[in-house]
Design an enzyme around this catalytic site. Structure first.
Site, short mmCIF file in Angstrom:
data_model
loop_
_atom_site.label_atom_id
_atom_site.label_comp_id
_atom_site.label_asym_id
_atom_site.label_seq_id
_atom_site.Cartn_x
_atom_site.Cartn_y
_atom_site.Cartn_z
N ASP A 7 0.66 -1.26 -0.15
CA ASP A 7 -0.07 0.06 0.03
C ASP A 7 0.97 1.37 0.09
O ASP A 7 2.11 1.10 0.53
CB ASP A 7 -0.83 0.11 1.28
CG ASP A 7 -1.81 1.05 1.20
OD1 ASP A 7 -2.64 1.14 0.42
OD2 ASP A 7 -1.99 2.07 1.90
N GLU A 9 0.90 5.76 0.28
CA GLU A 9 0.06 7.05 0.48
C GLU A 9 0.66 8.17 -0.33
O GLU A 9 2.26 7.87 -0.60
CB GLU A 9 0.16 7.41 2.23
CG GLU A 9 -0.47 6.43 2.89
CD GLU A 9 -2.01 6.17 2.92
OE1 GLU A 9 -2.48 7.16 1.96
OE2 GLU A 9 -2.79 5.32 3.27
N HIS A 57 -4.80 10.77 5.25
CA HIS A 57 -3.64 10.04 5.98
C HIS A 57 -3.00 10.57 7.09
O HIS A 57 -2.16 10.05 7.99
CB HIS A 57 -2.41 9.56 4.96
CG HIS A 57 -2.27 10.60 4.19
ND1 HIS A 57 -1.54 11.67 4.43
CD2 HIS A 57 -2.09 10.68 2.70
CE1 HIS A 57 -0.95 12.52 3.50
NE2 HIS A 57 -1.42 11.91 2.26
N HIS A 152 -5.63 6.63 7.37
CA HIS A 152 -5.18 5.79 6.38
C HIS A 152 -3.45 5.69 6.60
O HIS A 152 -2.81 6.68 7.17
CB HIS A 152 -5.15 6.15 4.94
CG HIS A 152 -6.61 6.07 4.35
ND1 HIS A 152 -6.77 5.40 3.17
CD2 HIS A 152 -7.64 6.24 4.83
CE1 HIS A 152 -8.03 5.03 2.99
NE2 HIS A 152 -8.68 5.82 4.08
N ASP A 157 -2.57 -0.36 6.44
CA ASP A 157 -3.41 -0.98 5.74
C ASP A 157 -2.85 -1.93 4.69
O ASP A 157 -3.53 -2.92 4.52
CB ASP A 157 -3.61 0.14 4.53
CG ASP A 157 -4.40 1.36 5.00
OD1 ASP A 157 -5.00 1.23 6.24
OD2 ASP A 157 -4.87 2.46 4.41
#
Length: 239
Positions: A7, A9, A57, A152, A157
């Site tokens: 994952d 960001e 986030h 997030h 995640d």
């Protein structure tokens, strides 16, 4: 099989507009089991983070000032994911951003070093058409605790997604024969592949049992005005 659940960001929603990766989180699965190995890094994007992304986030520009830039971590990132099958939720988003970062450095795209990508968003929509397929919704569906997820975060995640992916694909491992399991024996015509069957035992009716059977058939025929399907009809009289 080695799989990497990944994952990211980012500073915003569109790498085509110059948005950049600011966090990468990966966890490793080996034969569908978490190994405990993970990769996690924050990255200085050398640009401002959009307010909308920051609200998602919680990563600020100030926090990233002293973090490494992507070119400083690219080799360790590639080394961790190389050869693994990627498992990503909404894969086109993360792969697009990472390929953009790799392209800026003139390096091979992500799918050149990883054999394949599984998109769990697509998988969830195929398995549960018409239902919500966000990570939070899937955690709820598969009863995975995500109460500690208020914002997030790439590593968090990825950890949650690993649990979701294993729950979504549970049962697949039963379809794979272990390499230590002997293959089923096939019959080559000699019968050597099968255990020998014992001879069948044949039981024949005793005379008194045959007499009792005929008596019961006669009673059935009498009750049905001479009709009984188990008694053959008498041959027609000669004439």
């Amino acid at each position: 099989m080695r799989q990497i659940v990944l994952d990211t960001e980012t500073t915003g929603l569109d790498w085509k507009s110059g948005d950049r990766v600011i966090e990468i989180g990966c966890v490793e699965l080996l034969d569908r089991k978490l190994t405990g190995r993970h990769y996690h890094v924050f990255i200085n994007p050398q640009r401002e983070i959009d307010a909308g992304a920051m609200a998602v986030h919680g990563i600020t520009n100030e926090f990233l000032v002293d973090k490494p830039v992507f070119k400083d971590i690219v080799e360790e990132f590639e080394a961790f994911v190389a050869g693994g099958e990627l498992v990503i939720h909404n894969a086109s988003f993360d792969v697009g951003f990472l390929n953009y970062e790799l392209g800026l450095l003139g390096r091979p795209i992500l799918t050149a070093i990883c054999p394949s990508v599984i998109d769990t968003l697509k998988l969830a929509k195929e398995q549960n058409p018409g239902k919500k397929a966000s990570l939070n919704a899937l955690c709820s569906l598969y009863e995975i605790d995500n109460t500690h997820r208020t914002l997030h975060g790439a590593l968090l995640d990825a950890e949650l997604l690993a649990d979701v992916y294993l729950a979504m694909t549970r049962g697949q491992e039963s379809l794979i024969m272990s390499i230590d399991e002997p293959p089923p024996q096939m019959d080559d015509g000699s019968g050597a592949g099968f255990a020998e069957r014992p001879p069948l035992r044949v039981l024949r009716a005793l005379p008194e049992e045959l007499e009792g059977h005929e008596r019961v058939l006669g009673e059935i025929a009498k009750a049905n005005k001479g009709n009984c399907m188990w008694i053959p009809p008498a041959p027609p009289a000669a004439g």
